[in-house]
Design a protein around this motif. Structure first.
Motif, PDB file in Angstrom:
ATOM      1  N   TRP A  37       0.896  -1.191   0.157  1.00  0.00           N
ATOM      2  CA  TRP A  37       0.106   0.179  -0.029  1.00  0.00           C
ATOM      3  C   TRP A  37       0.868   1.209  -0.167  1.00  0.00           C
ATOM      4  CZ3 TRP A  37      -4.959  -0.946  -1.075  1.00  0.00           C
ATOM      5  CH2 TRP A  37      -5.525  -2.051  -0.622  1.00  0.00           C
ATOM      6  N   ASN A  38       0.420   2.221  -0.881  1.00  0.00           N
ATOM      7  CA  ASN A  38       1.172   3.291  -1.120  1.00  0.00           C
ATOM      8  C   ASN A  38       0.641   4.369   0.005  1.00  0.00           C
ATOM      9  OD1 ASN A  38       2.818   2.287  -2.783  1.00  0.00           O
ATOM     10  ND2 ASN A  38       1.604   3.056  -4.571  1.00  0.00           N
ATOM     11  N   VAL A  39       1.436   5.126   0.869  1.00  0.00           N
ATOM     12  CA  VAL A  39       0.865   5.735   1.854  1.00  0.00           C
ATOM     13  C   VAL A  39       1.544   7.198   2.116  1.00  0.00           C
ATOM     14  CG1 VAL A  39       0.765   6.090   4.600  1.00  0.00           C
ATOM     15  CG2 VAL A  39       0.529   3.713   3.648  1.00  0.00           C
ATOM     16  N   GLY A  40       0.731   8.331   2.006  1.00  0.00           N
ATOM     17  CA  GLY A  40       1.243   9.517   2.372  1.00  0.00           C
ATOM     18  C   GLY A  40       1.073  10.135   3.768  1.00  0.00           C
ATOM     19  N   ILE A  41       2.161  10.980   4.225  1.00  0.00           N
ATOM     20  CA  ILE A  41       2.071  11.385   5.318  1.00  0.00           C
ATOM     21  C   ILE A  41       1.771  12.715   5.479  1.00  0.00           C
ATOM     22  CG2 ILE A  41       2.937  11.760   7.665  1.00  0.00           C
ATOM     23  CD1 ILE A  41       4.242   9.045   7.545  1.00  0.00           C
ATOM     24  N   ILE A  42       0.713  13.533   5.667  1.00  0.00           N
ATOM     25  CA  ILE A  42       0.516  14.940   5.812  1.00  0.00           C
ATOM     26  C   ILE A  42       0.840  15.611   7.111  1.00  0.00           C
ATOM     27  CG2 ILE A  42      -0.868  16.641   4.686  1.00  0.00           C
ATOM     28  CD1 ILE A  42      -0.929  14.277   2.880  1.00  0.00           C
ATOM     29  N   GLY A  43       1.669  16.317   7.132  1.00  0.00           N
ATOM     30  CA  GLY A  43       2.173  16.777   8.493  1.00  0.00           C
ATOM     31  C   GLY A  43       3.568  16.116   9.065  1.00  0.00           C
ATOM     32  N   VAL A  44       4.484  16.806   8.960  1.00  0.00           N
ATOM     33  CA  VAL A  44       5.803  16.063   9.437  1.00  0.00           C
ATOM     34  C   VAL A  44       6.224  16.666  10.697  1.00  0.00           C
ATOM     35  CG1 VAL A  44       8.226  15.370   8.755  1.00  0.00           C
ATOM     36  CG2 VAL A  44       6.336  15.852   6.824  1.00  0.00           C
ATOM     37  N   LEU A  83       5.772  12.527   1.857  1.00  0.00           N
ATOM     38  CA  LEU A  83       5.421  13.470   2.963  1.00  0.00           C
ATOM     39  C   LEU A  83       5.149  14.942   2.411  1.00  0.00           C
ATOM     40  CD1 LEU A  83       9.012  12.536   4.595  1.00  0.00           C
ATOM     41  CD2 LEU A  83       6.572  11.381   4.761  1.00  0.00           C
ATOM     42  N   LEU A  84       4.212  15.396   3.205  1.00  0.00           N
ATOM     43  CA  LEU A  84       3.481  16.753   2.783  1.00  0.00           C
ATOM     44  C   LEU A  84       3.743  17.398   4.074  1.00  0.00           C
ATOM     45  CD1 LEU A  84       0.746  16.047   0.296  1.00  0.00           C
ATOM     46  CD2 LEU A  84       3.025  16.545  -0.320  1.00  0.00           C
ATOM     47  N   TYR A 108       8.343   3.897  11.794  1.00  0.00           N
ATOM     48  CA  TYR A 108       7.740   3.092  12.758  1.00  0.00           C
ATOM     49  C   TYR A 108       7.953   1.443  11.773  1.00  0.00           C
ATOM     50  CZ  TYR A 108       3.766   1.030  15.405  1.00  0.00           C
ATOM     51  OH  TYR A 108       3.105   0.331  16.122  1.00  0.00           O
ATOM     52  N   ALA A 109       8.748   0.625  12.410  1.00  0.00           N
ATOM     53  CA  ALA A 109       9.086  -0.447  11.651  1.00  0.00           C
ATOM     54  C   ALA A 109       7.605  -1.300  11.352  1.00  0.00           C
ATOM     55  CB  ALA A 109       9.882  -1.391  12.556  1.00  0.00           C
ATOM     56  N   GLU A 110       6.865  -1.409  12.220  1.00  0.00           N
ATOM     57  CA  GLU A 110       5.496  -2.227  11.992  1.00  0.00           C
ATOM     58  C   GLU A 110       4.969  -1.957  10.528  1.00  0.00           C
ATOM     59  OE1 GLU A 110       3.205  -5.113  14.543  1.00  0.00           O
ATOM     60  OE2 GLU A 110       5.232  -4.078  14.754  1.00  0.00           O
ATOM     61  N   PHE A 111       4.942  -0.823  10.190  1.00  0.00           N
ATOM     62  CA  PHE A 111       4.427  -0.205   8.989  1.00  0.00           C
ATOM     63  C   PHE A 111       4.848  -0.974   7.779  1.00  0.00           C
ATOM     64  CE2 PHE A 111       2.550   4.030  10.247  1.00  0.00           C
ATOM     65  CZ  PHE A 111       1.680   3.488  11.006  1.00  0.00           C
ATOM     66  N   LYS A 112       6.259  -0.943   7.511  1.00  0.00           N
ATOM     67  CA  LYS A 112       6.759  -1.485   6.553  1.00  0.00           C
ATOM     68  C   LYS A 112       6.562  -2.777   6.338  1.00  0.00           C
ATOM     69  CE  LYS A 112      10.791   0.790   4.777  1.00  0.00           C
ATOM     70  NZ  LYS A 112      11.884   1.207   4.923  1.00  0.00           N
ATOM     71  N   LYS A 113       6.962  -3.538   7.543  1.00  0.00           N
ATOM     72  CA  LYS A 113       6.679  -5.033   7.653  1.00  0.00           C
ATOM     73  C   LYS A 113       5.477  -5.533   7.363  1.00  0.00           C
ATOM     74  CE  LYS A 113       6.847  -7.556  11.883  1.00  0.00           C
ATOM     75  NZ  LYS A 113       7.117  -7.497  13.229  1.00  0.00           N
ATOM     76  N   ARG A 114       4.488  -4.731   7.214  1.00  0.00           N
ATOM     77  CA  ARG A 114       3.144  -5.019   6.949  1.00  0.00           C
ATOM     78  C   ARG A 114       2.707  -4.716   5.629  1.00  0.00           C
ATOM     79  NH1 ARG A 114       3.528  -7.394  10.372  1.00  0.00           N
ATOM     80  NH2 ARG A 114       2.913  -7.569  12.607  1.00  0.00           N
ATOM     81  N   GLY A 115       3.478  -4.149   4.836  1.00  0.00           N
ATOM     82  CA  GLY A 115       3.436  -3.837   3.347  1.00  0.00           C
ATOM     83  C   GLY A 115       2.867  -2.139   3.227  1.00  0.00           C
ATOM     84  N   PHE A 116       3.079  -1.363   4.199  1.00  0.00           N
ATOM     85  CA  PHE A 116       2.660  -0.029   4.109  1.00  0.00           C
ATOM     86  C   PHE A 116       3.810   0.793   3.803  1.00  0.00           C
ATOM     87  CE2 PHE A 116      -0.640  -1.937   7.227  1.00  0.00           C
ATOM     88  CZ  PHE A 116      -1.753  -1.722   6.310  1.00  0.00           C
ATOM     89  N   VAL A 170      -4.031   7.879   3.292  1.00  0.00           N
ATOM     90  CA  VAL A 170      -3.511   9.090   3.536  1.00  0.00           C
ATOM     91  C   VAL A 170      -3.420   9.294   5.219  1.00  0.00           C
ATOM     92  CG1 VAL A 170      -3.766  11.667   3.941  1.00  0.00           C
ATOM     93  CG2 VAL A 170      -3.358  10.974   1.691  1.00  0.00           C
ATOM     94  N   VAL A 171      -2.199   9.511   5.783  1.00  0.00           N
ATOM     95  CA  VAL A 171      -2.221   9.651   7.504  1.00  0.00           C
ATOM     96  C   VAL A 171      -2.281  11.222   7.610  1.00  0.00           C
ATOM     97  CG1 VAL A 171      -0.724   9.409   9.350  1.00  0.00           C
ATOM     98  CG2 VAL A 171      -0.989   7.474   7.628  1.00  0.00           C
ATOM     99  N   ILE A 172      -3.198  11.803   8.492  1.00  0.00           N
ATOM    100  CA  ILE A 172      -3.221  13.033   8.658  1.00  0.00           C
ATOM    101  C   ILE A 172      -2.634  13.202  10.149  1.00  0.00           C
ATOM    102  CG2 ILE A 172      -4.886  15.047   9.121  1.00  0.00           C
ATOM    103  CD1 ILE A 172      -6.717  13.894   7.060  1.00  0.00           C
ATOM    104  N   ALA A 173      -1.557  14.012   9.879  1.00  0.00           N
ATOM    105  CA  ALA A 173      -0.942  14.240  11.229  1.00  0.00           C
ATOM    106  C   ALA A 173      -0.601  15.602  11.503  1.00  0.00           C
ATOM    107  CB  ALA A 173       0.537  13.448  11.477  1.00  0.00           C
ATOM    108  N   VAL A 174      -1.423  16.660  11.181  1.00  0.00           N
ATOM    109  CA  VAL A 174      -1.478  18.004  11.279  1.00  0.00           C
ATOM    110  C   VAL A 174      -2.241  18.505  12.741  1.00  0.00           C
ATOM    111  CG1 VAL A 174      -1.316  18.214   8.641  1.00  0.00           C
ATOM    112  CG2 VAL A 174      -3.480  18.566   9.884  1.00  0.00           C
TER     113      VAL A 174
END
Lengths: 206, 206
Positions: A82-89, A112-113, A99-107, A147-151
DNA sequence: AATTGTGAACCTCTTCACAGCT
DNA sequence: AGCTGTGAAGAGGTTCACAATT
């Protein structure tokens, strides 16, 4: 497809991890009772959860660990990338990149925006932070699916509006408010403070 | 005290945030219908949640925002200061130290523990990272009430054993496994990957 | 003998609907 | 007239218990 409850899906994720650990220990079969014991649920619950998707066990014997792990992985879609985008760095966004768990599960975090001029252009883990003002272009170019919203809360609804207008259908929201999104968009909320507050309630009222 | 469901407690946290935002806008009263609309629930749900704790509204008029905010804050124990210890100063632990939402709600991070020799002695935000091997001493000295476990899955159960043996009764667990703890200890789990997996399931099966 | 798979019973949470206040 | 508070109804999720299978 029949509606499966969120609780069932969340438990499948737990079983999956448990099976993964057991597989690493080279154990071959397991009963619903043992899975239940490890994951803190009842064995009837384990069997019922699985029964929504098929019959995977052998009566009298239990489940083959590797097979069941693969089956649950397929149900959850963890056999794909899965292609994931993170908004808010900020703090949270930053922690998620690593976060290791993400990559391990295919994320795979592919984008990064941020809208902070001081961050745009900087690199984090080989990924350049791009400007949120060109969000739609970047989301399409990188073929982002989640999309992960982290703003901050004050910016989150606007971010949600922009990404859903770009066709994003799955959002993990870390901002502490209820986002309004069009029908068909799935939003999951992650709010670390809410769980702490539940602990506060417990300590206060026990 | 009558058992209140987790969902009710979690929703109270949401209402609290909503009221806080409305108060900042200098709005004075609100109906259950309006809270429901903002937080994405039904008005009957809002009224029912509140009814477990008392009757706080005025028929025909609604609720006084400031009063209701204070009442919910008191129910959740957010009118106090809580001393929080973070075990594991990795990506997640680090992000939490800076997490504004915590301090705002009375959760004071007072202790950082790690077992990595390279981290012990370093300072993060004016707090020195102490050795996990002296966990019990530090937990007592700083009067820690809530522990956040942010260590790898393989270390988490041992951390839980140590902190509960030190009398800690409330744990926020970020490690992706089910912790076994003595009766009377409340564990809340926060697993960012599980919510992502629910999104993966949704995208796969929609 | 052991353990699954599942309909039925049970329980818990949510929504309805309306009497009761303001 | 408008909105709360709540008992009752309804929906949904969990556990029971046992027939079926290995």
């Amino acid at each position: 497809m029949k509606k499966i409850s969120d609780s069932t899906i969340n438990r499948l994720s737990k079983y999956f991890r448990t099976l993964e650990r057991l597989k690493a220990k080279h154990i071959e079969t397991i009963s619903s009772d043992e899975i239940a014991e490890i994951d803190g649920v009842t064995s009837a619950q384990v069997r019922k959860d699985l029964s929504f998707f098929g019959t995977f066990g052998k009566r009298g014997l239990g489940y083959n660990i590797e097979d069941l792990k693969n089956i649950i992985g397929k149900i959850l879609g963890l056999n794909k990338q899965w292609n994931v985008g993170i908004i808010g760095v900020g703090n949270i966004g930053m922690a998620l990149i690593d976060y290791a768990e993400f990559k391990k599960r295919g994320f795979q975090i592919k984008l990064l925006l941020d809208s902070d001029e001081n961050k745009i252009g900087k690199h984090v883990k080989n990924l350049e932070i791009k400007s949120f003002s060109e969000a739609i272009t970047h989301l399409k170019k990188e073929n982002i699916q989640i999309v992960v919203i982290a703003v901050p809360a004050s910016a989150a609804q606007n971010v949600a509006d922009v990404v859903t207008s770009a066709g994003i259908g799955a959002v993990l929201n870390f901002a502490p408010l209820n986002l309004k999104t069009p029908d068909g968009v799935m939003v999951k909320n992650e709010n670390m403070s809410i769980e702490l507050e539940a602990l506060s309630y417990f300590l206060t009222n026990k």
